[in-house]
Design a protein around this motif. Structure first.
Motif, short mmCIF file in Angstrom:
data_model
loop_
_atom_site.label_atom_id
_atom_site.label_comp_id
_atom_site.label_asym_id
_atom_site.label_seq_id
_atom_site.Cartn_x
_atom_site.Cartn_y
_atom_site.Cartn_z
N GLU A 420 3.83 21.20 -35.88
CA GLU A 420 2.43 21.05 -35.45
C GLU A 420 2.09 19.56 -35.20
OE1 GLU A 420 -1.67 21.14 -37.90
OE2 GLU A 420 -0.41 22.91 -38.28
N LEU A 421 2.55 18.68 -36.10
CA LEU A 421 2.30 17.24 -35.93
C LEU A 421 2.95 16.73 -34.65
CD1 LEU A 421 2.99 15.81 -39.56
CD2 LEU A 421 0.80 16.46 -38.57
N MET A 422 4.18 17.18 -34.38
CA MET A 422 4.88 16.73 -33.17
C MET A 422 4.14 17.19 -31.91
SD MET A 422 8.71 17.40 -34.62
CE MET A 422 9.39 17.92 -33.10
N LYS A 423 3.73 18.44 -31.92
CA LYS A 423 3.05 18.98 -30.72
C LYS A 423 1.74 18.23 -30.47
CE LYS A 423 5.17 23.55 -30.48
NZ LYS A 423 5.08 24.97 -30.84
N ALA A 424 1.05 17.86 -31.56
CA ALA A 424 -0.22 17.12 -31.43
C ALA A 424 0.00 15.77 -30.75
CB ALA A 424 -0.85 16.92 -32.80
N GLU A 425 1.24 15.24 -30.88
CA GLU A 425 1.57 13.95 -30.25
C GLU A 425 2.25 14.14 -28.89
OE1 GLU A 425 1.19 10.55 -31.30
OE2 GLU A 425 -0.30 11.54 -32.57
N GLY A 426 2.29 15.40 -28.45
CA GLY A 426 2.91 15.69 -27.15
C GLY A 426 4.43 15.61 -27.18
N LEU A 427 5.03 15.83 -28.37
CA LEU A 427 6.49 15.74 -28.51
C LEU A 427 7.09 17.14 -28.59
CD1 LEU A 427 6.29 12.94 -31.24
CD2 LEU A 427 7.13 12.61 -28.90
N GLU A 428 8.25 17.31 -27.97
CA GLU A 428 8.89 18.63 -27.92
C GLU A 428 9.73 18.90 -29.16
OE1 GLU A 428 11.03 19.59 -24.38
OE2 GLU A 428 9.47 18.73 -23.09
N VAL A 429 9.85 20.16 -29.52
CA VAL A 429 10.68 20.57 -30.65
C VAL A 429 12.08 20.90 -30.14
CG1 VAL A 429 10.91 22.23 -32.54
CG2 VAL A 429 8.63 21.53 -31.77
N ALA A 430 13.10 20.39 -30.83
CA ALA A 430 14.48 20.65 -30.41
C ALA A 430 14.79 22.15 -30.54
CB ALA A 430 15.44 19.85 -31.27
N SER A 431 15.64 22.64 -29.64
CA SER A 431 15.93 24.09 -29.63
C SER A 431 16.57 24.54 -30.94
CB SER A 431 16.83 24.42 -28.46
OG SER A 431 18.02 23.66 -28.53
N TRP A 432 17.37 23.64 -31.57
CA TRP A 432 18.04 24.07 -32.81
C TRP A 432 17.04 24.28 -33.95
CZ3 TRP A 432 17.89 21.46 -37.43
CH2 TRP A 432 17.63 20.10 -37.43
N VAL A 433 15.92 23.55 -33.93
CA VAL A 433 14.89 23.74 -34.97
C VAL A 433 14.23 25.11 -34.77
CG1 VAL A 433 12.74 22.85 -35.96
CG2 VAL A 433 14.50 21.25 -35.18
N THR A 434 13.94 25.46 -33.51
CA THR A 434 13.37 26.77 -33.20
C THR A 434 14.34 27.88 -33.62
OG1 THR A 434 12.41 25.68 -31.28
CG2 THR A 434 12.21 28.07 -31.36
N GLU A 435 15.64 27.66 -33.33
CA GLU A 435 16.67 28.66 -33.71
C GLU A 435 16.76 28.80 -35.23
OE1 GLU A 435 20.27 27.33 -31.85
OE2 GLU A 435 19.51 27.74 -29.83
N MET A 436 16.61 27.66 -35.94
CA MET A 436 16.65 27.70 -37.41
C MET A 436 15.56 28.61 -37.93
SD MET A 436 16.26 24.56 -40.16
CE MET A 436 14.49 24.54 -40.37
N LYS A 437 14.36 28.43 -37.40
CA LYS A 437 13.23 29.28 -37.82
C LYS A 437 13.53 30.76 -37.52
CE LYS A 437 9.42 28.38 -38.65
NZ LYS A 437 8.85 28.67 -39.97
N ALA A 438 14.09 30.99 -36.32
CA ALA A 438 14.39 32.37 -35.89
C ALA A 438 15.47 33.01 -36.76
CB ALA A 438 14.81 32.37 -34.43
N SER A 439 16.38 32.16 -37.28
CA SER A 439 17.49 32.70 -38.09
C SER A 439 17.05 33.06 -39.51
CB SER A 439 18.63 31.69 -38.16
OG SER A 439 18.29 30.63 -39.05
N GLY A 440 15.80 32.73 -39.85
CA GLY A 440 15.29 33.07 -41.18
C GLY A 440 15.31 31.91 -42.16
N SER A 441 15.84 30.76 -41.74
CA SER A 441 15.81 29.57 -42.62
C SER A 441 14.44 28.92 -42.50
CB SER A 441 16.89 28.57 -42.21
OG SER A 441 18.12 28.90 -42.79
N GLU A 442 13.76 28.81 -43.63
CA GLU A 442 12.40 28.25 -43.63
C GLU A 442 12.39 26.75 -43.93
OE1 GLU A 442 9.46 29.69 -42.82
OE2 GLU A 442 10.69 31.37 -42.18
N SER A 443 13.59 26.20 -44.26
CA SER A 443 13.64 24.76 -44.60
C SER A 443 15.02 24.21 -44.25
CB SER A 443 13.37 24.58 -46.10
OG SER A 443 14.33 25.29 -46.85
N PHE A 444 15.08 22.89 -44.18
CA PHE A 444 16.36 22.23 -43.87
C PHE A 444 17.31 22.27 -45.06
CE2 PHE A 444 13.15 20.22 -41.11
CZ PHE A 444 13.69 20.57 -39.87
N TYR A 445 16.73 22.32 -46.27
CA TYR A 445 17.54 22.32 -47.50
C TYR A 445 17.12 23.46 -48.41
CZ TYR A 445 18.83 17.49 -46.33
OH TYR A 445 19.29 16.36 -45.71
N THR A 446 18.09 23.96 -49.19
CA THR A 446 17.77 24.90 -50.28
C THR A 446 18.63 24.51 -51.48
OG1 THR A 446 19.43 26.42 -49.38
CG2 THR A 446 17.14 26.92 -48.88
#
Length: 802
Positions: A420-446
């Motif tokens: 949300e912060l990135m989009k507010a600054e007009g910055l794009e989200v990398a495809s791998w971050v979107t894929e991470m969310k889609a794969s069910g991972s809610e965070s970069f670390y567990t």
């Protein structure tokens, strides 16, 4: 394949970095050959002595002067000045053939490709095949440096980038060349962690590698944000320092220390060599930086940068700040933000990030903007600079002193919030971050079973970070292994019958809760376990007793309560020494006052090399009251040897307390007899400390630990020693070396360490000395000047001389 061992290294180039690297290898017990060029002309001193360019002293002048300068610098690059004997100096003409006998050659010459290639050509003539050869370059591509060299050279060649100062900064970047053997990379990775005490990160051969690529982006991005938001340098330093887990020097003061020219050199290198970097315009220098470069306002090295130290008419020092609009220096302006007030009660830095990005003032806007740009930049550096996101975080923590790396901060604010912060600054989200969310991972670390896992992009799964088996990370195991806690401690079951007591108080200070928690842990260990470790992974082991509590009791003249509190501290330290199970204390960082007293009473100590240990109670107007004064008298007694001048030995131990000596490394603590040779050990990598302490406790238990018998054979020297001490303190006061109150404290300490005014040397019990110590401590808390010292330390955080 034979096991590779490093017994001797050659460091080529003795500048600040080369000498620092040489000193750090000497720190860990390796023989070092340090070589530099031969001077081309005599200096005035050499001419006056009638020396010629053929004289050895002239030919080695550059290397010897550089090393001498390094050894005198503060903070010191070496754990103990004695270790400098492990470094042999020479020059690249007379001594280059000696590289045939070393196991690893490290090149640290000037950052110019032509010079480096020439050095490698000369080294190859003398290098033994199979010898490691690496460059400490901070940005020149590794692939260019090994061009034209033999196959064996190229297989054993790569970049090994230490950060300056080499002793203190933990990042060790390893950058493979096109032909580097995997075995070489694996060896260096492990050697960096295990022996050099570093965080080893294998990087790709891209401009500025990992640490500087992200670190310089972060600083350059701030330079542009500052101008855009019309902020002052004080405001930025307030927002980018300890509040977000960064060093006190924050942004602008850090640039002053490192040197603006160094920053500009790396930024220009990235701008020129990264044509495809989507943020390359950010590496272009803002106008105010260009002006500062022209004016030679480079920071500490030129006396002024973003800050300037001046003296007023009365000789008082003042720090002026640069106004980025007018480029004039002006008086410091205090920065204050409502958002920061909201985080004052949040001790855990990671928990502050969600609060900071919601701020309704300029601070909140600043954090939203700067984190958005940071997140956007790091997501796009994968797979360019590394394939694994945790390496970026490791590099920023180890190389720039950040407590949390970019992806850890993103996790702390929440992945969705970061997007949300990135989009507010007009910055794009990398495809791998979107894929991470889609794969069910809610965070970069567990965290799972005490280990940290990271999101692995190719496999789209949470994968265990390698190399953790040698570590125990208390943050990871606390939830599942905690067997007791109160507001001062957490007690964890580390497995194999060993408990750990972790201080959790503010600055790990020692008050009633910590002492009761420690006693509870000893009770539990004696009943159901085999051993006890006292260790934590805070910034410092412990800054000592809770002096606020002592001050309040003393002001209220609650001497019975104060006597009971001091006795409780003494009894707890004595339990560490005389419990039925082995106790191991693991000090690191500042280990002062009461923290030092606990260290003194453990069965064994496993100290981090970067431990600054000392009994500093004189600074607050008292003597060590938790058994420290007793223990130094006991240790003096144990080192009396027949024919020794016993008074001299006792005096050395007395001065350790009286001068509030603090070791600048764990090795220096051997010199003051706070650590004991043959009993206490030092580990260079702090990440391994708790695991090592656990292994030591287990080994002692397995070998059949017997509860020690309390001592009643401490030889004290009585009037003979007391007289010597009193004459000494009298003459020191008369010569104005110490104040009247200093003398009073020193005389009380003398009485304790002499064992009172006994008419002749006598053997006494530890309890006898503890009672003298407690009585002296209490009497000093009744002194007005002691109360002034205590109050000053509580309010200002530094000692008062009165």
């Amino acid at each position: 394949m034979a096991k590779r061992r490093i017994k001797k290294v050659a460091v080529i180039g003795s500048g600040i970095m080369g000498s620092g690297i040489a000193c750090h290898f000497a720190n860990i017990g390796v023989d070092v050959l340090l070589l530099d060029i031969v001077p081309r002309e005599l200096n005035d001193k050499e001419k006056a002595k009638g020396l010629t360019l053929k004289d050895k002293v002239v030919r080695n002048r550059m290397v010897n002067e550089a090393l001498a300068t390094a050894l005198k610098s503060k903070p010191s690059p070496i754990y103990s000045q004695d270790f400098a004997n492990r470094i042999t100096t020479g020059n690249l003409e007379d001594d280059i053939a000696k590289v045939k006998d070393v196991d690893w050659i490290i090149e640290v010459v000037v950052e110019r490709l032509d010079i480096k290639k020439q050095v490698f050509e000369n080294l190859e003539k003398h290098r033994t095949p199979g010898t490691l050869i690496t460059s400490n370059t901070s940005g020149i591509p590794i692939k260019f440096m090994s061009e034209g060299r033999s196959d064996d050279f190229q297989k054993h060649f790569c970049g090994t980038h230490f950060f300056n100062p080499a002793r203190y900064l933990k990042l060790f970047e390893i950058i493979p060349g096109p032909k580097t053997d995997q075995d070489v990379l694996d060896f260096l990775n492990e050697y960096g962690e295990k022996f050099l005490g570093k965080t080893s990160v294998v990087a790709k051969d891209t401009p500025a590698f990992i640490g500087n690529r992200i670190g310089i982006f972060s600083i350059m991005s701030l330079f542009h944000t500052v101008k855009e938001m019309g902020m002052t340098i004080e405001e930025v330093d307030k927002l980018t320092g300890p509040v977000i887990g960064r060093p006190k020097s924050a942004t602008f003061r850090t640039v002053d220390v490192v040197g603006l020219d160094t920053l500009v050199h790396v930024a220009n290198g990235i701008a020129e060599n990264c044509p495809d970097d989507e943020r390359k315009e950010l590496f272009a220098l803002p106008d105010f930086i260009n002006t500062m470069m022209e004016n030679k306002w480079l920071g500490s090295k030129t006396g002024q940068g973003f800050y300037k130290k001046t003296k007023d008419d009365k000789g008082n020092t003042a720090i002026l700040s640069l106004d980025l609009e007018t480029l004039d220096y002006r008086a410091n302006k205090r920065a204050k933000f409502a958002t920061l007030e909201l985080t004052k009660t949040i001790d855990n830095v990671a928990d502050r990030f969600p609060v900071l990005v919601k701020g309704k003032d300029k601070a909140g806007e600043f954090y939203r903007k700067s984190f958005a740009h940071l997140f956007a930049y790091v997501q796009n550096r994968i797979p360019e600079i590394t394939d694994e996101l945790y390496k970026i975080d490791d590099a920023m923590k180890a190389g720039f002193g950040w407590q949390h790396g970019p992806f850890e901060i993103w996790d702390a604010v929440g992945v969705d919030k970061g997007i949300e912060l990135m989009k507010a600054e007009g910055l794009e989200v990398a495809s791998w971050v979107t894929e991470m969310k889609a794969s069910g991972s809610e965070s970069f670390y567990t965290v799972k079973d005490g280990a940290t896992y990271f999101y692995d992009i190719p496999s789209k799964t949470q994968t265990k970070i390698p190399g953790q088996d040698a570590f125990i990370i208390l943050d990871n195991v606390r939830k599942t292994t905690e067997v007791f806690k109160n507001s001062g401690v957490s007690v964890q079951d580390l497995g194999d019958g060993i408990l750990n007591v972790e201080f959790r108080s503010k600055m790990n200070s020692i008050g009633g809760d910590v002492l009761s928690g420690l006693n509870k842990a000893i009770d539990m260990a004696e009943k159901d376990y085999d051993g006890l470790v006292v260790g934590n992974q805070g910034t410092n082991f412990s800054v000592g007793a809770n002096i606020g509590m002592i001050f309040m009791m003393a002001v209220e003249q609650e001497y019975d309560e104060l006597n009971a509190a001091v006795k409780y501290f003494q009894d707890t330290c004595m339990r560490l020494r005389y419990s039925a199970i082995p106790t191991v204390v693991a000090p690191h960082g500042m280990t002062l006052g009461g923290g030092c007293e606990m260290t003194l009473h453990a069965d064994r100590v496993v100290a981090a090399a970067e431990s600054y240990i000392g009994l500093v109670e004189f600074g607050v107007g008292v003597i060590p009251g938790g058994g420290g004064s007793k223990e130094m008298a006991l240790r003096a007694s144990d080192t009396f040897v027949k024919g020794d001048v016993q008074l001299n030995v006792l005096q050395e131990h007395f001065l350790t307390i009286g001068m509030a000596k603090v070791s600048t490394s764990a090795y220096e603590a051997y010199d003051t007899n706070i650590l004991k040779h043959g009993k206490d050990i030092v580990v260079v990598n702090r990440d391994r400390q708790i695991a090592t302490a656990k292994a030591v406790a287990k080994q002692m238990a397995d070998q059949g630990y017997t509860q020690p018998v309390k001592r009643n054979d401490v030889l004290v020297l009585g009037k003979q020693a007391l007289g010597m001490f009193l004459v000494g303190t009298d003459s020191m006061q008369a010569s104005h070396y110490i104040s009247e109150h200093d003398r009073k404290i020193a005389d009380k300490l003398a009485y304790v360490m002499a064992g009172g005014d006994l008419s002749e040397p006598t053997k006494v019990s530890e309890q006898y000395l503890l009672d003298l110590e407690r009585e002296a401590f209490l009497s000093l808390t009744g002194e007005r000047k002691t109360l002034e010292r205590l109050e000053h330390m509580i309010k200002k955080g530094k000692p008062l001389r009165n």
